[in-house]
Structure formats: C-alpha cells, structure tokens
Design an enzyme around this catalytic site. Structure first.
Site, PDB file in Angstrom:
ATOM      1  N   CYS A  47      41.109 -28.135 -14.822  1.00 60.36           N
ATOM      2  CA  CYS A  47      41.942 -27.575 -13.762  1.00 60.36           C
ATOM      3  C   CYS A  47      42.151 -26.093 -14.065  1.00 60.36           C
ATOM      4  CB  CYS A  47      43.286 -28.311 -13.754  1.00 60.36           C
ATOM      5  SG  CYS A  47      44.496 -27.644 -12.608  1.00 60.36           S
ATOM      6  N   CYS A  96      38.657 -23.137  -8.561  1.00 60.80           N
ATOM      7  CA  CYS A  96      39.431 -24.393  -8.517  1.00 60.80           C
ATOM      8  C   CYS A  96      38.410 -25.523  -8.500  1.00 60.80           C
ATOM      9  CB  CYS A  96      40.298 -24.426  -7.253  1.00 60.80           C
ATOM     10  SG  CYS A  96      41.017 -26.064  -6.908  1.00 60.80           S
TER      11      CYS A  96
END
Ligand code: DGL
Length: 252
Positions: A77, A178
């Site tokens: 992440c 992302c």
C-alpha cells in the site's frame, strides 16, 4: 553460498484488494513461499485517513504479523508506506519492504504525473521522492475516488467510469502511486496514450533480493492465507487475477 532451507514466510498488507496486484508479482518471482495477505477491505479508502489513523491501523496489523515470525513483511500500500514505514521499521525487527511510486524510471522517460491517494500525495516521503528522482519535471496528482471505486466494483469495472475519475494531466509518462490502480493499468494507458509505470515489479524484485539466502528450489507450490477484511473477496480476486488484469470490461 549458504542457503536457508526453510520455506520463507511472507506477510503482505494493504487496505483492500490493491495489494493483490503486488502479491501476484511476488508469487511469480518467489513461488516457494508461504504467504499471508492481510487486508481491511471494509475500511477502504485508507487514502483519506490521517497519518495518525493510518499508523494505528498499520500497527494493529503488524502486531498480528509479528506473531507469525515472518521472513519479511511487504507493505503493499503506497499510502501506508508513505505515512508509516519509518515507525514500523523502528518498532519491528523483521525486514519491512514498502511499495513506492516508480518515479525514477518514469521521470527518466520524460515529464511525469504520479496518480496517488490524497494521503500519499500530501506525505513528506513522496515529496522527498519527487525531489530526489523527479528530475524537476514530476507532479503528484491526488485522485479522490479511484481506489474506492475499484475496491467496490472489481468484478464489474466500467472503463468509462474509470476514465471519468482520472484527472487531466500534462505529462509524457504516468506513474500509478496506488496498488488499486494497477488493476486498471490497461484502461489508464489507453486513456492517456502514455507509458504507465507502477512499482510492483521493482518491489517484488527488492523482496527477492532480501530473501536471497533462502533456497527457492523447492518443488512446493505457494500457499496463500487471506486474513482480515473480506477474505472471500480477496481470495476470489486473486484467483481471477489474470482475467482482471487483461480485460477492459470485466464482468463475473
Ligand atoms: N492501495 C492503497 C495504496 O496503494 C490504498 C488505497 C486506499 O485504501 O485508499 O495507496
């Protein structure tokens, strides 16, 4: 060279399904390992949380990870890496690898736009990366709803909806900052008609380098455990990964 004959234990963590795109690259390179995928799908998006909230969430997961005595933890992440990797590394004594936007190779190709969550875009870590590798021609553009749309609609992505959520950019290359965005890399590439980079391959390579002393020549197939959040969804997305990555219009 002395090999460690044990099977490495690798723990990956993301808010939701995004990190599965990185897990996929890790499993391709290191199939002889036991994987634990930690997620928190019901709390996506992490990209709009404060750094304090993110650290609380990440530390909760890292406490569980440390009980497994892992060979390495992978923060799959960008948001958690950008906001929390330093305190997590200080606190835990196993190797921690974190995904970051692939600014270096993209900026070498020309001016570059980094698409990222608001929290990643605001972080000092990413500002530092831009200064260090952006060659003075890199901008980070926050995307407010993209990760949540992908998380909520992964089995029925509408390319037009993705395009409507993409910001206007003025750059020669695009970086996906992302892991959720990697699911729709083909749609993004077609939309901007620019080369698109993500950090998945580089991060998986880094993990392989860190686990270099393990003997990867076992015949064993990877074992993957899904822990936390919507475990069934994560398992289902992972087993349909090829189809999702290769399709513009996905309907299951
Ligand atoms: N996949 C995550 C990232 O790479 C965060 C998505 C979210 O929950 O906002 O930043």
């Amino acid at each position: 060279m002395h090999f460690n004959s044990e099977i490495p234990k690798i723990c990956c963590f993301d808010s939701g399904i995004g990190g599965l795109t990185l897990l996929y690259e890790c499993v391709r390179r290191l199939p002889c390992a036991e994987y634990f995928y930690f997620a928190d799908n019901y709390n996506v998006p992490y990209g709009s949380m404060s750094s304090h909230q993110l650290l609380e969430k990440a530390d909760g997961v890292f406490k569980q990870i440390s009980l497994l005595n892992p060979s390495a933890a992978v923060i799959a992440c960008n948001t958690v890496t950008a906001q929390c990797i330093a305190p997590l590394r200080r606190k835990y004594n196993f190797p921690v690898v974190g995904i970051q936007p692939a600014i270096k190779p993209a900026a070498a190709a020309g001016s570059c736009a980094v698409l990222a969550t608001p929290s990643t875009a605001e972080s000092n870590a990413v500002k530092q990366l831009v200064l260090r590798y952006g060659m003075g021609r890199t901008r980070v553009v926050p995307c407010r709803e993209l990760a949540a749309y992908i998380e909520g609609n992964i089995f029925n992505i509408e390319p037009e909806k993705i395009c409507a959520l993409l910001p206007q950019i003025d750059a020669e290359a695009v970086v996906l900052g992302c892991t959720h965005y990697s699911f729709v890399k083909k749609i993004i590439k077609k939309h901007y008609k620019r080369p698109v980079f993500d950090g998945n391959a580089g991060t998986a390579e880094h993990l392989r380098a860190i686990l270099g002393t393990f003997d990867h020549r076992h015949e064993k197939l990877p074992e993957i455990h899904f822990i936390g959040g919507d475990e069934e969804k994560n398992r289902r997305v992972f087993s349909n990964m090829e189809a999702i990555l290769n399709s513009g219009k996905i309907t299951f």
